[in-house]
Design an enzyme around this catalytic site. Structure first.
Site, mmCIF file in Angstrom:
data_model
loop_
_atom_site.group_PDB
_atom_site.id
_atom_site.type_symbol
_atom_site.label_atom_id
_atom_site.label_comp_id
_atom_site.label_asym_id
_atom_site.label_seq_id
_atom_site.Cartn_x
_atom_site.Cartn_y
_atom_site.Cartn_z
ATOM 1 N N LYS A 18 0.856 -1.184 0.000
ATOM 2 C CA LYS A 18 0.000 0.000 0.000
ATOM 3 C C LYS A 18 0.888 1.228 0.000
ATOM 4 C CE LYS A 18 -3.538 -2.684 0.462
ATOM 5 N NZ LYS A 18 -4.503 -2.888 -0.650
ATOM 6 N N ASP A 70 -0.380 -0.052 -4.484
ATOM 7 C CA ASP A 70 -1.837 0.047 -4.418
ATOM 8 C C ASP A 70 -2.198 1.234 -3.543
ATOM 9 O OD1 ASP A 70 -4.561 -0.430 -4.358
ATOM 10 O OD2 ASP A 70 -4.415 -2.397 -3.387
ATOM 11 N N GLU A 114 -2.065 0.306 -8.415
ATOM 12 C CA GLU A 114 -3.427 -0.230 -8.439
ATOM 13 C C GLU A 114 -4.399 0.793 -7.879
ATOM 14 O OE1 GLU A 114 -3.655 -4.127 -6.707
ATOM 15 O OE2 GLU A 114 -5.779 -3.916 -6.202
ATOM 16 N N GLU A 167 -10.795 -4.471 -8.558
ATOM 17 C CA GLU A 167 -11.397 -4.874 -7.289
ATOM 18 C C GLU A 167 -12.795 -4.296 -7.095
ATOM 19 O OE1 GLU A 167 -8.781 -3.813 -4.125
ATOM 20 O OE2 GLU A 167 -10.311 -3.941 -2.572
ATOM 21 N N ASP A 217 -12.685 -9.219 -9.553
ATOM 22 C CA ASP A 217 -12.906 -9.719 -8.203
ATOM 23 C C ASP A 217 -13.926 -10.847 -8.277
ATOM 24 O OD1 ASP A 217 -12.955 -8.475 -5.050
ATOM 25 O OD2 ASP A 217 -14.678 -9.677 -5.673
ATOM 26 N N HIS A 236 -8.306 -9.848 -8.116
ATOM 27 C CA HIS A 236 -8.198 -9.288 -6.773
ATOM 28 C C HIS A 236 -8.544 -10.385 -5.787
ATOM 29 C CE1 HIS A 236 -10.293 -7.483 -3.199
ATOM 30 N NE2 HIS A 236 -9.069 -7.056 -3.084
#
Lengths: 454, 454
Positions: free
Chosen positions: B222, B250, B276, B305, B328, B355
């Site tokens: 992240k 992400d 992402e 996602e 997802d 995802h």
């Protein structure tokens, strides 16, 4: 002194009008729908002062919408109204966050639910200020107005300072438009009630004559029944309403992109202003392609009824995909997000023509069209009119001589009568306890095209 | 003879893992989430045979998801399985129609709910055929496979005959890929569990070392904490995993379009494969602009996602907006729609990298990545791996030496253990009745950035 009420509790109610029995709202995609509301009342510590909001579904599953409202509503209990409205844009952003965000985000049921809750705050605010909602907004300074908006995800086309400049530029002429609004000459209407798909030709003809007599010059018809049937019904409008009448068409997402491009030119000689929802509302690039293909045929493209948020509208505008922003009063996340979409539409010079084709929508959209004209775009547009169920609203939308009247009662015209709840609250209302009502509730495929059999 | 069970009834359960207590799943947008499932069991007239499906939320509001499942599930009760699966694409289209459609359409809670119900049918089908779901699909003929798909709204990029031709062209090499899958060498994984936002540097460092030891060479972190913090954490990956390691980043929708374009080049020297969810998942044109801007810096763009349906993925591909289709397993409308997205991705030559960052997602996505490799794209890709909560699945995803194992148990690996329900069913499970659990359920702003105060 103006009160600053504290929200103490809330009540949620599930209300479903059995509109399918009269084919109201029927279209190629939704053959049988019950106009339904997830309804919330925020109670306050000021006697007699309530904030009311609701969002919309098509009947079955309305309890899911109510559950969504119930999940979000506790966030404002115990709060003073001013603590929410002071930095309403920031409140809005936080309200859309948290654990509930993942389920959408900013789409579908939770987006509808957020709208109901925010409507209740706006209704309460307008009542505290003793103004109809549209006027509360029009009386704001540009700075106050932009403070109600969260610009997240749209700053690549509209920043807060840009919005402020746009609104400020309109200030000097606002009083003039306000006079026009107060004279009930601001928002003309177009009529959709003439053309629900389930109506017989005789019904359409009678409705058309009534609408012409009531001052309508703009009409919308559902199409997609096949070229012969469509031509016959559209020809009826031309015959009764004349060559000067403006005709809109709507196919409610029935087609794929290339089908729309193939079908519509065959109707071009009937002089149609736009085709609404030619395909999936999510298909920005598809709408753009359809619009480019139909332009040489003089047919525009419109969508918005199912456009879930400002990010989608931003792109429809960027991609030059639509001739009308048909935002829906319930679909977007409250007046806060609606304001941001109106501002983007104004920036791109595309008119806002709200979707108003369901029970109670004219009541709410009437506020939106009024504030868009007076304070946001500064330009006259038009608003969809449907004639059903106004009697169930304590502050019904009024329409005479071709124009909507500006709402006058304080609030957002959200309140529904006790009589409506007595008859149509689900499952305990009179209708839903009847044999017919129970049959309808017991059919899991109601309104579906097929698949009822095992 | 293969059984053709009739669905007799269903049970829906609300399950919430209190993952926020360990900062699992924490990211810049979702600081505290409880991985939660709306879980449905379709009971049948064949003793011991059940279809299980579930969809996902982030905790609060999971009862809305359960209500959505409850609204749709009755449609298949009383039906023989074969009557649904025979023309599954058509069944799927009808299932998404009717009165419930208006609330979304094909987005948000009702889309998640449709996924849970359809998963239960697919799980039942695979069990009847005594195959793991991925193999049920791989063993289909191209014609059987395309019959499970509704091509509505995507025919401008992929028609049924085109899909059939694509699948047919892969047939001659399928057996070889099947062998690779059965040898557990088909689906490599990348590791996200090293980099949840709430982890301390010490935790990240320890998790990284473990992951390297377990054979991982691909990691996701992240970002969005500020350039200094991001550089420090990303540098840790380079130091421990080496220059050859592939690093994904992400930011979970934190930025506006221009912010993403401004921020990411400052990290380009760290050799990052993609960013992402740089902005709103609805912003197709925004992703396209970001990708074009970051390309000269060697940074790709990924999303999926929160991409709600095939129409959005279609446009992300058309607009050349993404380097990876991160579909997802829960967000799309069941395996039916997932297959259509895999086919479009294959047509555009963009890899499917599902995802898989929540409880139970690796279990489901493992099937998807396996059938995508063997039967749809024919190309090896990679699948996200997270290490939490596998112990609550009766058929857990296994991962060794850098690869996911191909699932072997019949069905879709959806079943969750009794122990999980005993502890985490909401509200009656052990945890949610505890003091801490009740506190968490009682906080309407849990996981929100702010706004708790009045």
């Amino acid at each position: 002194m103006v009160a600053d009420p504290t929200i103490t509790s809330f009540t949620i109610r599930d209300l479903r009008f059995p509109t399918s029995l009269d084919n109201i709202g029927s279209d190629p995609m939704n053959t049988a729908g019950e106009n339904a509301h997830g309804y919330i009342v925020y109670h306050t510590d000021v006697p007699g002062l309530e904030g009311i909001g609701w969002s919309f579904s098509n009947g079955q599953g309305n309890e899911v919408l109510c559950a969504g409202i119930n999940a979000l509503a506790p966030r404002f209990v115990g709060r003073k109204l001013s603590s929410m409205t002071k930095n309403f844009g920031e409140t809005h952003r936080n309200f859309l966050g948290g654990q509930t965000r993942f389920m959408s985000p900013e789409r579908g049921v939770m987006q509808l639910a957020s709208n109901a809750v925010l409507n209740a705050l706006w209704d309460l605010w307008a009542k505290v200020e003793s103004k109809p909602l549209w006027k509360l907004i029009c009386d704001m300074t540009p700075q106050e107005l932009v403070n109600t908006i969260d610009f997240r995800y749209i700053t690549d086309v509209l920043t807060k300072p840009q919005a402020l400049a746009m609104l400020t530029a309109l200030e000097s002429t606002k009083a003039q438009r306000m006079q026009q609004a107060l004279a009930d000459k601001a928002v003309p209407g177009y009529n959709t009630s003439v053309g629900w798909l389930g109506f017989t030709d005789t019904e359409v003809e009678a409705k058309l004559q009534d609408a012409v007599n009531a001052g309508f010059r703009h009409f919308k018809l559902k199409v997609g029944l096949g070229l012969d049937v469509d031509r016959k019904r559209l020809g009826m409008v031309r015959r009764i309403a004349g060559d000067e009448a403006v005709i809109y068409t709507d196919v409610n997402q029935l087609w794929d992109v290339d089908e729309a491009i193939e079908y519509m030119p065959h109707l071009a000689d009937l002089n149609l202003a736009f085709i609404e929802e030619p395909t999936s509302p999510d298909d920005i690039l598809g709408h753009s392609k359809i619009r480019a293909a139909l332009k040489p045929h003089g047919i525009g493209v419109a969508t918005g009824e199912h456009v879930n948020n400002r990010v989608m509208f931003k792109q429809l505008l960027q991609a030059e995909a639509i001739d009308a922003v048909q935002l829906d009063a319930l679909r977007l996340s409250g007046i806060n997000e609606i304001l941001s979409v109106c501002l983007m539409a104004a920036k791109f010079g595309v008119p806002v023509i709200p979707h108003s084709g369901g029970t109670g929508m004219p009541e709410l959209c009437n506020h939106i069209s009024h504030f868009d004209f007076v304070a946001i775009s500064g330009k006259q547009s038009i608003l969809e009119y449907t004639d059903h169920c106004h009697e169930y609203f304590t502050d019904p939308a009024l329409f005479t001589r071709g124009f909507y009247h500006a709402p006058t009662a304080p609030g957002y015209s959200c309140q529904i009568t006790d009589e409506a709840f007595r008859r149509f609250e689900c499952p305990q209302g009179e209708f839903w306890k009847s044999k017919r009502g129970l049959e309808m509730l017991g059919d899991p495929w109601r309104g579906c095209a097929a698949e009822q059999t095992s």
